[in-house]
Write a protein that holds these residues in place. Structure first.
Motif, short mmCIF file in Angstrom:
data_model
loop_
_atom_site.label_atom_id
_atom_site.label_comp_id
_atom_site.label_asym_id
_atom_site.label_seq_id
_atom_site.Cartn_x
_atom_site.Cartn_y
_atom_site.Cartn_z
N ARG A 51 -11.83 -2.89 4.78
CA ARG A 51 -12.03 -4.10 3.98
C ARG A 51 -12.90 -3.82 2.76
O ARG A 51 -13.66 -2.85 2.73
CB ARG A 51 -12.66 -5.20 4.82
CG ARG A 51 -11.69 -5.71 5.86
CD ARG A 51 -12.16 -6.95 6.54
NE ARG A 51 -11.19 -7.32 7.57
CZ ARG A 51 -10.36 -8.35 7.50
NH1 ARG A 51 -10.38 -9.15 6.45
NH2 ARG A 51 -9.51 -8.61 8.47
N PRO A 83 -4.72 -5.90 -6.52
CA PRO A 83 -4.44 -6.06 -5.09
C PRO A 83 -3.02 -5.57 -4.79
O PRO A 83 -2.14 -5.66 -5.66
CB PRO A 83 -4.53 -7.57 -4.87
CG PRO A 83 -5.22 -8.13 -6.07
CD PRO A 83 -4.94 -7.20 -7.20
N ARG A 377 -6.02 -11.56 2.29
CA ARG A 377 -5.49 -10.60 1.31
C ARG A 377 -5.00 -11.33 0.05
O ARG A 377 -4.96 -12.54 0.02
CB ARG A 377 -4.36 -9.78 1.93
CG ARG A 377 -3.13 -10.60 2.29
CD ARG A 377 -2.23 -9.87 3.27
NE ARG A 377 -2.79 -9.89 4.62
CZ ARG A 377 -2.37 -9.16 5.63
NH1 ARG A 377 -1.38 -8.31 5.47
NH2 ARG A 377 -2.91 -9.27 6.82
N GLN A 384 -12.03 -9.12 1.95
CA GLN A 384 -10.57 -9.02 1.94
C GLN A 384 -10.12 -7.63 2.37
O GLN A 384 -10.87 -6.65 2.25
CB GLN A 384 -10.05 -9.30 0.53
CG GLN A 384 -10.26 -10.74 0.08
CD GLN A 384 -9.03 -11.61 0.31
OE1 GLN A 384 -8.01 -11.47 -0.35
NE2 GLN A 384 -9.13 -12.52 1.26
N ASP A 387 -6.31 -3.59 0.45
CA ASP A 387 -4.92 -3.29 0.09
C ASP A 387 -4.91 -3.23 -1.43
O ASP A 387 -5.04 -4.28 -2.09
CB ASP A 387 -3.98 -4.40 0.57
CG ASP A 387 -3.91 -4.49 2.10
OD1 ASP A 387 -4.50 -3.64 2.77
OD2 ASP A 387 -3.26 -5.42 2.61
#
Ligand code: NIG
Ligand code: FE
Length: 418
Positions: A51, A83, A377, A384, A387
Motif C-alpha cells: 500500500r 494509478p 484503489r 490505497q 497499483d
C-alpha cells in the motif's frame, strides 16, 4: 512472485518520477477541469505492505529514507506515474472467435440482425459451453497477461456465455481461479441474464430458474457479489429485468446494467433499482442522464463497442455536463468489442467527445473504481493499494496525445514491480 501473498514491514521509496498524478481529491461526479489535476513534480512514493504510505517531493522522501533506512527502488529514466488503470466492464472469459460476425458486420449486417439469426452472443455461448474449465482458465489468463502488460491492474469480468447453471458456475469458477493466481485483480459479475438461452422460450421462466438455482450458489461459493443484465429487444425487457434485479438485490447483490445500447429503457431500470453503474448508454438522451444522475449511478461508457460495431460513441461530454460520474471501460468481448485496449479507446473517445485530459484519465482510474464500488484503489494516496503505472515521458499530456501508442513501461501491482 505471487503479489497477492507478498507481505513485509519494510518501507520502500520508489522514484524519482518527473511527474506523479495522484488523481485524488477530485470531484466525484460532473466535469473536471485540467487545472484541478494535481501534478507533483520530481516526486516519489513510499510503499509498505503493498500500500501507499505517502506521495511527496522525492528530495524530502529520500532524506527520510536515509534517516529511517528504507529500501530504495530507483527509477532511472524520465517517467510519469499514474494509478493503475481499472477496466470496469469486460467479458474476457470466453472461448472461440467471432471474426465471422465481424466480417458480416463490416459487410453491412447489423449486430442485432446477427443476434436474431442465432449468431452473436449465442455463438460464443456454444463455444464457451464446449470449453473445459482448464481451457477457460488458460484463455482468461492470457487476456489478463495482456491487460496487465498494458497497465490494467484491476479488471471486472462477467460470466454470461454459459447460460446454464452449470456453465455459468464454470465461468465464475474460472474467474475465481485466475484471480487467485494472477497479479491482476479480477472483479467477477454474474451476467447469466445476458440473453435468452436456446433451452428456454420464456424470459421470465429463465430468470426465475437462474434466481432460484444459480444465484444462491454464486453467493454461497462467493463467486460474485455483482449482478448484471442486458436490457434490449434481443435480450430482456425492462419489466422482467426489474423483478430479477430486485430479487438479486434482496439477496444482497450489487447491480450493474447493460443499458441503452441500441434503445432506451435500461437506464430507467438501473436508476429504479439504484444500480452502482449503468453501462453502454450510446442511445441515452437527457431524460436518461437525469435519471442516472438522481440515482447516483455511475455512467460507464464503452468506446470499444462503438469501434467494434462501427457506431457512434455514447454522449460522454453531455453526461459529465449533466453531473454524472463518468467511467470508461473496454467491454472487451468476442463480439462487439474484440480489441480490448483501454488506453487507446479512452483516448479516441476523449478526442471525439471533447473530454478534458483530467476527465479521460479519471474515467479509467478513480471514477472507474467508483463504478466497481472499490474504495481501496484508483488514486495514489495514503492507504490505497500501490497499483501504479509509469509512462516513459516527462509530460503526462503525452499519454493521451499518442492515443494509446505510448504504453506504460513500468507496472506495480500491490507494490510489486511486474
Ligand atoms: O456489452 N451488449 C451485450 N453484451 C456485450 C456483447 C457481448 C457479445 O456480443 O458477445 C456488450 O456489447
Ligand atoms: Fe458488455
Amino acid at each position: 512472485m505471487n503479489t497477492k501473498q507478498h507481505m513485509t514491514a519494510t518501507i520502500t521509496l520508489v522514484g524519482p518520477f518527473v511527474q506523479v498524478l495522484p488523481m485524488a481529491g477530485l470531484p466525484a461526479a460532473g466535469p473536471i477541469a485540467d487545472i484541478q489535476l494535481q501534478v507533483i513534480e520530481q516526486a516519489g512514493v513510499l510503499v509498505q505492505d503493498g500500500r501507499i504510505v505517502k506521495v511527496d517531493a522525492y528530495k524530502e522522501l529520500a532524506q527520510e529514507a536515509k534517516e529511517k533506512n528504507y529500501q530504495l527502488e530507483p527509477v532511472v529514466s524520465p517517467m510519469v506515474l499514474l494509478p493503475g488503470l481499472i477496466d470496469a466492464h469486460t467479458h474476457i472469459c470466453f472461448a472461440g472467435s467471432r471474426a465471422n460476425d465481424y466480417a458480416q458486420r463490416v459487410a453491412g449486417k447489423s449486430y442485432l440482425e446477427i443476434a436474431r439469426s442465432g449468431g452473436g452472443i449465442l455463438d460464443s455461448v456454444r463455444k464457451t459451453r464446449e470449453a473445459s474449465l482448464p481451457e477457460l482458465v488458460l484463455l482468461l489468463k492470457q487476456r489478463c497477461d495482456r491487460h496487465l502488460s498494458e497497465g490494467v491492474t484491476t479488471c471486472e469480468v462477467k460470466s454470461g456465455y454459459g447460460l446454464t447453471v452449470e456453465d455459468e458456475l464454470k465461468m465464475l469458477e474460472a474467474i475465481q481461479l485466475v484471480n487467485a493466481q494472477h497479479a491482476l485483480d479480477l472483479v467477477p459479475t454474474c451476467l447469466a441474464a445476458h440473453t435468452l438461452p436456446p433451452e428456454f422460450s420464456d424470459p421470465r421462466a429463465y430468470l426465475q430458474h437462474i434466481q432460484e438455482e444459480l444465484l444462491p450458489q454464486v453467493i454461497k461459493q462467493q463467486l460474485a457479489k455483482r449482478i448484471d443484465i442486458f436490457i434490449e429487444d434481443t435480450a430482456f425487457t425492462e419489466e422482467v429485468a426489474l423483478d430479477y434485479l430486485l430479487a438479486a438485490k434482496a439477496l444482497g447483490m450489487e447491480v450493474t446494467v447493460h443499458a441503452d445500447q441500441f434503445s432506451t429503457g435500461g437506464s430507467r431500470i438501473a436508476a429504479a433499482v439504484g444500480a452502482v453503474s449503468a453501462d453502454h448508454l450510446e442511445a441515452s438522451g437527457e431524460a436518461e442522464m437525469a435519471l442516472l444522475q438522481q440515482a447516483g449511478t455511475v455512467a460507464t461508457v464503452l468506446p470499444g463497442a462503438s469501434l467494434g460495431l462501427g457506431m457512434g460513441y455514447a454522449p460522454a461530454r453531455k453526461m459529465l455536463d449533466s453531473g454524472l460520474c463518468l467511467a470508461i471501460a473496454t467491454d472487451w468481448n468476442p463480439g462487439s468489442a474484440p480489441m480490448g485496449d483501454l488506453l487507446l479507446q479512452a483516448a479516441l473517445l476523449g478526442a471525439a467527445e471533447k473530454l478534458t485530459t483530467a476527465e479521460t484519465l479519471t474515467a479509467m482510474t478513480c471514477q472507474a473504481a467508483r463504478a466497481l464500488n472499490l474504495t481501496d484503489r484508483g488514486t495514489l494516496s495514503a492507504g490505497q493499494l500501490a497499483d501504479m503505472i509509469a509512462f516513459p515521458t516527462a509530460d503526462y499530456k503525452d499519454i493521451l496525445y499518442f492515443q494509446g501508442k505510448l504504453k506504460p513501461a513500468m507496472i506495480w501491482k500491490n507494490g510489486i514491480r511486474i
